[in-house]
Design a protein around this motif. Structure first.
Motif, short mmCIF file in Angstrom:
data_model
loop_
_atom_site.label_atom_id
_atom_site.label_comp_id
_atom_site.label_asym_id
_atom_site.label_seq_id
_atom_site.Cartn_x
_atom_site.Cartn_y
_atom_site.Cartn_z
N GLU A 154 20.12 41.46 5.76
CA GLU A 154 18.83 42.04 5.34
C GLU A 154 17.73 41.58 6.30
O GLU A 154 16.86 42.36 6.68
CB GLU A 154 18.44 41.62 3.91
CG GLU A 154 19.31 42.16 2.80
CD GLU A 154 20.67 41.49 2.72
OE1 GLU A 154 20.75 40.27 3.02
OE2 GLU A 154 21.67 42.17 2.41
N HIS A 158 15.41 43.90 8.75
CA HIS A 158 13.94 43.86 8.72
C HIS A 158 13.37 43.89 10.14
O HIS A 158 12.44 44.62 10.43
CB HIS A 158 13.48 42.60 7.98
CG HIS A 158 11.99 42.45 7.97
ND1 HIS A 158 11.30 41.85 9.00
CD2 HIS A 158 11.05 42.83 7.07
CE1 HIS A 158 10.00 41.89 8.74
NE2 HIS A 158 9.83 42.47 7.57
N GLU A 308 11.11 34.67 3.46
CA GLU A 308 10.69 35.01 2.10
C GLU A 308 9.17 34.82 1.97
O GLU A 308 8.49 35.66 1.38
CB GLU A 308 11.46 34.12 1.10
CG GLU A 308 11.11 34.35 -0.37
CD GLU A 308 11.36 35.77 -0.86
OE1 GLU A 308 12.24 36.45 -0.29
OE2 GLU A 308 10.64 36.20 -1.79
N ASN A 310 7.01 35.13 4.33
CA ASN A 310 6.41 36.28 5.02
C ASN A 310 6.32 37.47 4.06
O ASN A 310 5.30 38.15 3.97
CB ASN A 310 7.26 36.73 6.22
CG ASN A 310 7.08 35.80 7.43
OD1 ASN A 310 6.27 34.89 7.40
ND2 ASN A 310 7.85 36.05 8.48
N LYS A 311 7.44 37.70 3.37
CA LYS A 311 7.52 38.84 2.45
C LYS A 311 6.46 38.72 1.35
O LYS A 311 5.88 39.71 0.93
CB LYS A 311 8.92 38.85 1.82
CG LYS A 311 9.51 40.25 1.71
CD LYS A 311 10.74 40.24 0.86
CE LYS A 311 12.01 40.30 1.68
NZ LYS A 311 13.21 40.10 0.83
N GLN A 312 6.21 37.49 0.90
CA GLN A 312 5.25 37.26 -0.19
C GLN A 312 3.81 37.22 0.32
O GLN A 312 2.90 37.01 -0.47
CB GLN A 312 5.55 35.92 -0.90
CG GLN A 312 6.96 35.78 -1.46
CD GLN A 312 7.22 36.72 -2.62
OE1 GLN A 312 6.27 37.19 -3.26
NE2 GLN A 312 8.47 37.03 -2.88
#
Ligand code: TXA
Ligand code: MG
Length: 348
Positions: A154, A158, A308, A310-312
């Motif tokens: 994943e 990305h 993670e 970064n995603k948040q």
């Protein structure tokens, strides 16, 4: 371009992936350390595609991945006795060895250097694909240059969706930080990049093992060109704290009051248990890596946690580091770079 996903490929698909690689495609592959961006290591055009997909500086050489020790012979001028012993002891595994290259290896693979970096991964599916390809596979970590390395398909998707031909998905990588890179001269081994194979482990096999002076002092030119670039950087500003877990928690709590914007914490179980009794952590993105000083767990979760965050949309990261010993040397080498050298040694 459409990026095809092969999840746990069948034998037939492995043959097909091998052929794609041989024919010049770029395919992301799982290894035991991190995912790599693979291409034919004898084909300059194919390797150009790696540099393009990653946005990587062209003087930063690639590691050639091989399925066995036998595959090394045509790629190097000679294999010294020490190099041979290292391969026998640590291959397949997270040890990359640089040796004088043969004429078969293009300078595109070595960033113009006369040495080529070689690695045989301890990942069965990866080795089957290398075997099927029948050519050495150049593979840097499968991230955009400068970003944290991917430890899942994943994470590769990305960064690389639409930029490469395919991704082979075999779940999460077991180790989580990249291989140890060493240069071997006669019977002396120089560690250019610390990783899963530690100095202690190498010393059991060779008499003289030293760190490249750049690694220790930060001065001069690193022998592994990749060590001079900005690396493993999350989007948020990261600070790494090292020390007794309660003291780390107390300092994190203090720092949190000075920060605005979403905060991410990468923390040990022990530090977390104390932290949440002294400060409100309900709005903070907390990732517990494992028990205090558990190198294996922290290595395994480090990059995934940064991605993670970064995603948040985290703007500040406070991360608990470990002692710079054993595997901790590799972890702290990466955390120091992710933190842009903001390391706080917390006193009890
Ligand atoms: O675990 C790993 O090593 C992963 C997986 C995919 O195998 N690969 C990886 O590749 O981390 P990369 O390109 O992200 O990092 C390779 C490092 C860089 O620091 C590079 O400068 C150094 O190895 N390197 C490669 N060839 C070299 C050479 N001939 N001499 C000195 N350093 C070299
Ligand atoms: Mg890399």
């Amino acid at each position: 371009m459409e990026t095809k996903i092969y999840k746990y490929p069948t034998e037939k698909e492995i043959e097909c992936i091998g052929k794609m690689l041989r024919d010049g495609c770029v395919v992301a592959l799982p290894t035991e350390t991190v995912y790599g961006l693979g291409a034919n290591g004898l084909d300059e055009t194919a390797m150009d595609k790696i540099y393009q997909a990653k946005g990587r500086p062209s003087d930063n050489p690639l590691i050639l991945h091989v399925p066995s020790m036998e595959a090394v012979t045509p790629l190097v001028r000679e294999i010294s006795e020490t190099a041979h012993r290292l391969m026998e002891t640590f291959w397949p595994g997270p040890l990359t060895i640089t040796l004088p290259k043969s004429d078969l290896v293009p300078y595109r693979a070595t960033g113009g250097l006369d040495r080529v970096a070689l690695r045989c991964p301890n990942h069965e599916l990866c080795r089957s694909i290398l075997q099927a390809a029948g050519v050495p596979i150049a593979a840097p970590s499968a991230n955009i240059s400068g970003r944290p390395s991917p430890t899942s398909a994943e994470a590769v998707l990305h960064d690389m969706k639409g930029r490469i031909d395919a991704i082979v998905d075999a779940g999460n990588c077991q180790i989580g930080v990249e291989s140890t890179v060493v240069e071997v001269n006669d019977n002396k081994v120089t560690i250019l990049r610390p990783g899963g194979i530690t100095k202690d482990m190498l010393e059991k096999v060779v008499d003289t093992v030293v760190y490249d002076t750049h690694m220790v002092t930060g001065n001069g030119v690193p022998k592994a060109p990749g060590m001079k670039y900005k690396h493993y950087a999350p989007d948020g500003e990261m600070t790494t704290l090292v020390g007794d877990p309660l003291a780390v928690a107390r300092e994190m709590a203090r720092m949190m009051t000075t920060l605005s914007g979403p905060i991410g914490l990468l923390i040990s179980q022990e530090a977390y248990e104390f932290l949440h009794t002294i400060v409100d952590v309900s709005k903070v993105h907390c990732i517990i890596y494992g028990h205090h000083q558990d190198d294996t767990s922290l290595a395994n979760k480090l990059y995934a946690s940064l991605l993670e965050f970064n995603k948040q949309g985290v703007t500040h990261i406070l991360a608990e580091g470990v002692k710079s010993e054993g595997m901790g040397v590799a972890i702290m080498n990466r955390m120091e770079k992710s933190s842009d050298h903001r390391i706080v040694i917390v006193k009890k």
